[in-house]
Design an enzyme around this catalytic site. Structure first.
Site, PDB file in Angstrom:
ATOM      1  N   GLY A  13     -24.792 132.457  51.660  1.00 38.54           N
ATOM      2  CA  GLY A  13     -24.594 133.157  52.936  1.00 38.54           C
ATOM      3  C   GLY A  13     -23.666 134.349  52.773  1.00 38.54           C
ATOM      4  O   GLY A  13     -22.862 134.653  53.648  1.00 38.54           O
ATOM      5  N   SER A  37     -28.709 134.701  50.329  1.00 36.70           N
ATOM      6  CA  SER A  37     -29.062 134.384  51.717  1.00 36.70           C
ATOM      7  C   SER A  37     -30.575 134.469  51.800  1.00 36.70           C
ATOM      8  O   SER A  37     -31.232 134.779  50.803  1.00 36.70           O
ATOM      9  CB  SER A  37     -28.404 135.364  52.700  1.00 36.70           C
ATOM     10  OG  SER A  37     -28.971 136.635  52.570  1.00 36.70           O
ATOM     11  N   VAL A  63     -30.747 127.757  51.234  1.00 32.54           N
ATOM     12  CA  VAL A  63     -29.989 126.605  50.733  1.00 32.54           C
ATOM     13  C   VAL A  63     -30.543 125.257  51.199  1.00 32.54           C
ATOM     14  O   VAL A  63     -30.206 124.224  50.625  1.00 32.54           O
ATOM     15  CB  VAL A  63     -28.481 126.679  51.094  1.00 32.54           C
ATOM     16  CG1 VAL A  63     -27.799 127.837  50.402  1.00 32.54           C
ATOM     17  CG2 VAL A  63     -28.272 126.710  52.598  1.00 32.54           C
ATOM     18  N   TYR A 154     -23.722 120.941  65.104  1.00 35.17           N
ATOM     19  CA  TYR A 154     -22.854 121.769  64.246  1.00 35.17           C
ATOM     20  C   TYR A 154     -21.598 120.995  63.837  1.00 35.17           C
ATOM     21  O   TYR A 154     -21.221 120.957  62.659  1.00 35.17           O
ATOM     22  CB  TYR A 154     -22.482 123.038  65.019  1.00 35.17           C
ATOM     23  CG  TYR A 154     -21.643 124.032  64.241  1.00 35.17           C
ATOM     24  CD1 TYR A 154     -22.204 124.828  63.242  1.00 35.17           C
ATOM     25  CD2 TYR A 154     -20.288 124.183  64.517  1.00 35.17           C
ATOM     26  CE1 TYR A 154     -21.429 125.742  62.537  1.00 35.17           C
ATOM     27  CE2 TYR A 154     -19.511 125.098  63.822  1.00 35.17           C
ATOM     28  CZ  TYR A 154     -20.089 125.872  62.833  1.00 35.17           C
ATOM     29  OH  TYR A 154     -19.310 126.777  62.136  1.00 35.17           O
ATOM     30  N   ALA A 156     -21.169 117.780  63.744  1.00 33.33           N
ATOM     31  CA  ALA A 156     -21.535 116.685  62.833  1.00 33.33           C
ATOM     32  C   ALA A 156     -21.741 117.221  61.418  1.00 33.33           C
ATOM     33  O   ALA A 156     -21.304 116.612  60.431  1.00 33.33           O
ATOM     34  CB  ALA A 156     -22.798 115.994  63.330  1.00 33.33           C
ATOM     35  N   LYS A 158     -20.358 119.845  60.115  1.00 33.77           N
ATOM     36  CA  LYS A 158     -19.080 120.301  59.551  1.00 33.77           C
ATOM     37  C   LYS A 158     -18.151 119.122  59.257  1.00 33.77           C
ATOM     38  O   LYS A 158     -17.322 119.193  58.342  1.00 33.77           O
ATOM     39  CB  LYS A 158     -18.419 121.301  60.508  1.00 33.77           C
ATOM     40  CG  LYS A 158     -19.201 122.607  60.642  1.00 33.77           C
ATOM     41  CD  LYS A 158     -19.370 123.301  59.299  1.00 33.77           C
ATOM     42  CE  LYS A 158     -20.040 124.637  59.384  1.00 33.77           C
ATOM     43  NZ  LYS A 158     -20.183 125.300  58.079  1.00 33.77           N
ATOM     44  N   ILE A 187     -13.504 132.871  64.178  1.00 32.86           N
ATOM     45  CA  ILE A 187     -13.460 134.043  63.303  1.00 32.86           C
ATOM     46  C   ILE A 187     -14.481 135.073  63.804  1.00 32.86           C
ATOM     47  O   ILE A 187     -15.625 134.718  64.136  1.00 32.86           O
ATOM     48  CB  ILE A 187     -13.809 133.650  61.840  1.00 32.86           C
ATOM     49  CG1 ILE A 187     -12.943 132.478  61.342  1.00 32.86           C
ATOM     50  CG2 ILE A 187     -13.698 134.864  60.921  1.00 32.86           C
ATOM     51  CD1 ILE A 187     -11.464 132.744  61.196  1.00 32.86           C
TER      52      ILE A 187
HETATM   53  P1  NAP Z   1     -22.882 134.616  59.940  1.00 32.43           P
HETATM   54  O1  NAP Z   1     -22.204 135.916  60.131  1.00 32.43           O
HETATM   55  O2  NAP Z   1     -23.939 134.199  60.909  1.00 32.43           O
HETATM   56  O3  NAP Z   1     -23.470 134.574  58.444  1.00 32.43           O
HETATM   57  C1  NAP Z   1     -24.178 133.430  58.010  1.00 32.43           C
HETATM   58  C2  NAP Z   1     -24.681 133.670  56.602  1.00 32.43           C
HETATM   59  O4  NAP Z   1     -25.398 132.499  56.161  1.00 32.43           O
HETATM   60  C3  NAP Z   1     -25.662 134.833  56.512  1.00 32.43           C
HETATM   61  O5  NAP Z   1     -25.506 135.477  55.259  1.00 32.43           O
HETATM   62  C4  NAP Z   1     -27.012 134.135  56.566  1.00 32.43           C
HETATM   63  O6  NAP Z   1     -28.036 134.953  56.008  1.00 32.43           O
HETATM   64  C5  NAP Z   1     -26.713 132.898  55.727  1.00 32.43           C
HETATM   65  N1  NAP Z   1     -27.642 131.787  55.915  1.00 32.43           N
HETATM   66  C6  NAP Z   1     -27.996 131.190  57.080  1.00 32.43           C
HETATM   67  N2  NAP Z   1     -28.896 130.228  56.831  1.00 32.43           N
HETATM   68  C7  NAP Z   1     -29.106 130.220  55.477  1.00 32.43           C
HETATM   69  C8  NAP Z   1     -29.931 129.443  54.609  1.00 32.43           C
HETATM   70  N3  NAP Z   1     -30.735 128.464  55.068  1.00 32.43           N
HETATM   71  N4  NAP Z   1     -29.902 129.701  53.282  1.00 32.43           N
HETATM   72  C9  NAP Z   1     -29.092 130.682  52.791  1.00 32.43           C
HETATM   73  N5  NAP Z   1     -28.289 131.445  53.566  1.00 32.43           N
HETATM   74  C10 NAP Z   1     -28.307 131.204  54.904  1.00 32.43           C
HETATM   75  O7  NAP Z   1     -21.816 133.403  59.944  1.00 32.43           O
HETATM   76  P2  NAP Z   1     -20.246 133.388  59.633  1.00 32.43           P
HETATM   77  O8  NAP Z   1     -19.535 133.426  60.932  1.00 32.43           O
HETATM   78  O9  NAP Z   1     -19.920 134.372  58.584  1.00 32.43           O
HETATM   79  O10 NAP Z   1     -20.105 131.895  59.084  1.00 32.43           O
HETATM   80  C11 NAP Z   1     -20.013 131.602  57.694  1.00 32.43           C
HETATM   81  C12 NAP Z   1     -19.636 130.135  57.543  1.00 32.43           C
HETATM   82  O11 NAP Z   1     -18.375 129.904  58.198  1.00 32.43           O
HETATM   83  C13 NAP Z   1     -20.622 129.174  58.202  1.00 32.43           C
HETATM   84  O12 NAP Z   1     -20.739 128.010  57.430  1.00 32.43           O
HETATM   85  C14 NAP Z   1     -19.965 128.862  59.519  1.00 32.43           C
HETATM   86  O13 NAP Z   1     -20.390 127.623  60.038  1.00 32.43           O
HETATM   87  C15 NAP Z   1     -18.516 128.843  59.102  1.00 32.43           C
HETATM   88  N6  NAP Z   1     -17.581 129.038  60.213  1.00 32.43           N
HETATM   89  C16 NAP Z   1     -17.607 130.186  60.955  1.00 32.43           C
HETATM   90  C17 NAP Z   1     -16.706 130.325  61.997  1.00 32.43           C
HETATM   91  C18 NAP Z   1     -16.668 131.556  62.853  1.00 32.43           C
HETATM   92  O14 NAP Z   1     -15.918 131.544  63.851  1.00 32.43           O
HETATM   93  N7  NAP Z   1     -17.407 132.625  62.546  1.00 32.43           N
HETATM   94  C19 NAP Z   1     -15.791 129.299  62.284  1.00 32.43           C
HETATM   95  C20 NAP Z   1     -15.797 128.155  61.506  1.00 32.43           C
HETATM   96  C21 NAP Z   1     -16.698 128.033  60.461  1.00 32.43           C
HETATM   97  P3  NAP Z   1     -29.605 134.759  56.399  1.00 32.43           P
HETATM   98  O15 NAP Z   1     -29.661 134.485  57.870  1.00 32.43           O
HETATM   99  O16 NAP Z   1     -30.283 136.017  55.970  1.00 32.43           O
HETATM  100  O17 NAP Z   1     -30.065 133.599  55.561  1.00 32.43           O
END
Ligand code: NAP
Length: 247
Positions: A13, A37, A63, A154, A156, A158, A187
């Site tokens: 990702g 990704s 993934v 989500y 569950a 995490k 974030i």
């Molecule tokens: P984001 O901006 O939506 O980016 C998600 C990334 O994951 C993208 O590169 C997406 O690319 C990729 N992805 C999604 N499904 C995929 C798959 N099946 N295979 C490979 N890649 C995949 O999200 P983010 O906010 O940066 O979040 C990153 C991580 O941090 C996540 O695990 C999220 O749960 C965690 N997190 C985020 C926050 C927050 O507030 N933002 C808080 C806590 C935890 P494609 O769609 O092109 O595959």
């Protein structure tokens, strides 16, 4: 300081958001960074943008698909001969209240967030076990600790990441592989961009450090965990949430 020069790092990702910034931080430290990704165009563009910060290579991968992950790891080993750091970051949300949450949204979130981390860990750890060294960083979330209404699937997934982290940390510790989790709070990324001004203000009021987090806040912790500075740390969960969850 982080001793990551020439290390091979995989960030799933990595095309946007937190993963993109983690990839940038590792590239700036001289690591060879593979980002993956599903969307090839976005991934290619991300690697081009990141190239001014260091060595970044795009390899598409879903993934949640075992063959796709197996091929990704194989390609990395063929290209670089090693895999030192795995950042299980790919994640999605499909939010809904329990009574409206359908099976496909449950499966999509669990398959990407939890099964995806399992598959990447499974195939990457084979190489790390051969090397007798490695570092795995799993991106969880504070809602995996606290729960959150409307995010059963989500939360569950995490929470599952935390079990995966602690179990693999115990399995791999005698083989030189450390496994830790980061639990970010709120974030600023595409995943969270739907807040209106009122919601944003209300949320900020609940964060002791008084601001929404940035991807850089998470990337700094990832760099530390991958470095020798964290050489005596495994099986731990690091909350990067501005103090939102303290208990
Ligand atoms: P984001 O901006 O939506 O980016 C998600 C990334 O994951 C993208 O590169 C997406 O690319 C990729 N992805 C999604 N499904 C995929 C798959 N099946 N295979 C490979 N890649 C995949 O999200 P983010 O906010 O940066 O979040 C990153 C991580 O941090 C996540 O695990 C999220 O749960 C965690 N997190 C985020 C926050 C927050 O507030 N933002 C808080 C806590 C935890 P494609 O769609 O092109 O595959």
């Amino acid at each position: 300081m982080f001793a990551l020069n020439d290390k091979t790092v995989l960030v799933t990702g990595g095309s946007r958001g937190i993963g993109y910034t983690i990839a940038q931080s590792f590239a700036e430290q001289g690591a060879n960074v593979v980002i993956s990704s599903r969307s090839e165009d976005t991934l290619q563009q991300a690697a081009e943008n990141l190239s001014e910060h260091g060595q970044v290579y795009p390899i598409p991968c879903d993934v949640s698909d075992a063959k796709s992950v197996k091929d990704l790891i194989k390609e990395i080993i063929e290209e670089f001969g090693s895999l030192n750091v795995l950042v299980n970051n790919a994640g999605i949300t499909r939010d809904n209240l329990m009574l409206r949450l359908n099976e496909s949204d449950w499966d999509a979130v669990l398959n990407t967030n939890l099964k995806g981390a399992f598959l990447c860990t499974k195939f990457a750890s084979r190489q790390m076990l051969r090397q007798k060294s490695g570092c795995i960083i799993n991106i969880s979330s504070v809602v995996g600790i606290t729960g959150n209404p409307g995010q059963t699937n989500y939360a569950a997934s995490k929470a599952g990441i935390l079990g995966l982290t602690k179990s693999t940390a115990q399995e791999f510790s005698s083989r030189g592989i450390r496994v830790n989790a980061i639990a970010p709070g709120y974030i600023e990324t595409d995943m969270t961009d739907e807040l209106n001004d009122k919601q944003r203000e209300e949320l900020t009021g609940r964060i002791p450090l008084g601001r929404i987090g940035s991807p850089e806040d998470v990337a700094g912790t990832a760099l530390f965990l991958a470095s020798p500075l964290a050489g005596y740390i495994t099986g731990q969960v690091f909350r990067v949430d501005g103090g939102m969850v303290m208990s």
